[in-house]
Scaffold this active site. Structure first.
Site, mmCIF file in Angstrom:
data_model
loop_
_atom_site.group_PDB
_atom_site.id
_atom_site.type_symbol
_atom_site.label_atom_id
_atom_site.label_comp_id
_atom_site.label_asym_id
_atom_site.label_seq_id
_atom_site.Cartn_x
_atom_site.Cartn_y
_atom_site.Cartn_z
ATOM 1 N N ASP A 19 84.587 61.779 28.554
ATOM 2 C CA ASP A 19 84.033 61.088 29.722
ATOM 3 C C ASP A 19 82.574 60.700 29.481
ATOM 4 O OD1 ASP A 19 83.992 60.023 32.239
ATOM 5 O OD2 ASP A 19 83.854 61.938 33.293
ATOM 6 N N ASN A 67 93.464 55.123 35.427
ATOM 7 C CA ASN A 67 92.504 54.162 34.873
ATOM 8 C C ASN A 67 92.895 52.694 35.104
ATOM 9 O OD1 ASN A 67 91.543 56.238 32.014
ATOM 10 N ND2 ASN A 67 90.536 55.969 34.001
HETATM 11 C C1 FPP Z 1 85.769 57.732 30.158
HETATM 12 O O1 FPP Z 1 84.479 57.218 30.275
HETATM 13 C C2 FPP Z 1 86.456 57.160 29.037
HETATM 14 C C3 FPP Z 1 87.605 56.430 29.088
HETATM 15 C C4 FPP Z 1 88.347 56.110 30.304
HETATM 16 C C5 FPP Z 1 88.187 55.874 27.888
HETATM 17 C C6 FPP Z 1 88.207 56.785 26.701
HETATM 18 C C7 FPP Z 1 88.258 55.946 25.533
HETATM 19 C C8 FPP Z 1 87.540 56.123 24.408
HETATM 20 C C9 FPP Z 1 86.646 57.246 24.106
HETATM 21 C C10 FPP Z 1 87.588 55.104 23.412
HETATM 22 C C11 FPP Z 1 88.670 54.994 22.506
HETATM 23 C C12 FPP Z 1 89.587 56.065 22.199
HETATM 24 C C13 FPP Z 1 90.471 55.903 21.199
HETATM 25 C C14 FPP Z 1 91.488 56.912 20.910
HETATM 26 C C15 FPP Z 1 90.418 54.727 20.373
HETATM 27 P P1 FPP Z 1 84.121 56.490 31.625
HETATM 28 O O2 FPP Z 1 84.370 55.044 31.430
HETATM 29 O O3 FPP Z 1 84.880 57.102 32.745
HETATM 30 O O4 FPP Z 1 82.605 56.780 31.762
HETATM 31 P P2 FPP Z 1 81.800 56.928 33.115
HETATM 32 O O5 FPP Z 1 82.335 58.151 33.796
HETATM 33 O O6 FPP Z 1 80.407 57.092 32.653
HETATM 34 O O7 FPP Z 1 82.023 55.681 33.904
#
Ligand code: FPP
Length: 241
Positions: A19, A67
């Site tokens: 996250d 998501n």
């Molecule tokens: C949460 O950060 C992250 C995600 C919903 C996506 C996770 C994906 C990756 C780390 C990239 C790729 C992974 C692979 C396996 C290629 P957020 O967007 O919720 O962050 P925030 O809470 O700061 O908004």
């Protein structure tokens, strides 16, 4: 068990809620996808760190069933990132002995992405150094619902006696049926929630909620958490004894 022997018992299976990509990007005045790209780069380093730390299974939460509520631009960007990541990393994962599996419901994912996922699972199916499981369109409640549906179908078809259903039965229907339960669940970015991740499987896991945003999560931080594993429980044991 001696305290030295106890210390050498690290977590065999670690699950990570990655996250903080969005905040990481926004704090730099960049679009959220910039953060997801930076986050994807971290995945390789953490996978590579596993063998030396004695971590055999790593399960990462890449995209949840919730998501889809994000903007269309972000969802499309993430799906494109997953496609490119798989295509680009496949050879290295194969050569480094990583066995890749995907969990989650594939029905809502586009055919091209599902094809790449199937290919990568097949390509790495003989590997055994590290077992990387990527949760994509995954939700714990969704997984338990899908599992229950299949279980009910087996009961209806006479293949399963309802009297024989116990705690050993349901996990056989979960997406994770070949994996051990996680010993340690890590969530980055300061949120202390499990957000529908591995609900059944994490019943006895330890949890680490750390402030670091995922794109800043380094192998050194990872190693520190692995080292920390079990300390709290053992200290309580000492006090109680
Ligand atoms: C949460 O950060 C992250 C995600 C919903 C996506 C996770 C994906 C990756 C780390 C990239 C790729 C992974 C692979 C396996 C290629 P957020 O967007 O919720 O962050 P925030 O809470 O700061 O908004």
């Amino acid at each position: 068990m001696t305290s030295e022997a106890e210390k050498s018992t690290g977590p065999r299976h670690i699950a990570i809620i990655m996250d903080g990509n969005g905040r990481w990007a926004q704090s730099r005045g960049r679009p959220r996808l910039f953060g997801h790209h930076a986050g994807a780069k971290r995945v390789r380093e953490i996978v590579e760190a596993c063998p030396d730390l004695g971590v055999k299974y790593l399960t990462i939460f890449a995209f949840s069933t919730e998501n889809w509520k994000r903007t269309q631009v972000e969802v499309a960007g993430l799906m494109g990132l997953f496609r490119r990541y798989i295509a680009k990393e496949a050879r290295a994962l194969k050569d480094e002995g990583v066995r890749v599996r995907f969990i989650g419901d594939r029905v809502r994912l586009d055919d091209k992405l599902v094809g790449l996922m199937d290919e990568l699972e097949l390509l790495t199916s003989d590997n055994d150094k590290v077992h990387l499981t990527i949760a994509l369109n995954y939700g714990g409640r969704d997984e338990v619902s899908r599992a229950t549906k299949r279980l009910a179908q087996d009961v209806a078809a006479g293949r399963l006696d309802p009297e024989r259903i116990d705690e050993e039965t349901l996990p056989k229907y979960l997406d994770t049926y070949v994996l051990p339960d996680p010993d340690l669940v890590i969530r980055t970015s300061g949120e202390a929630r499990i957000s529908n991740f591995l609900l059944w499987q994490s019943a006895y896991a330890e949890y680490e909620f750390i402030d670091t945003l995922w794109p800043d999560f380094s192998p050194e931080i990872f190693a520190g958490l692995v080292k920390n594993y079990g300390r709290r429980e053992r200290r309580f044991g000492g006090v109680i004894a």
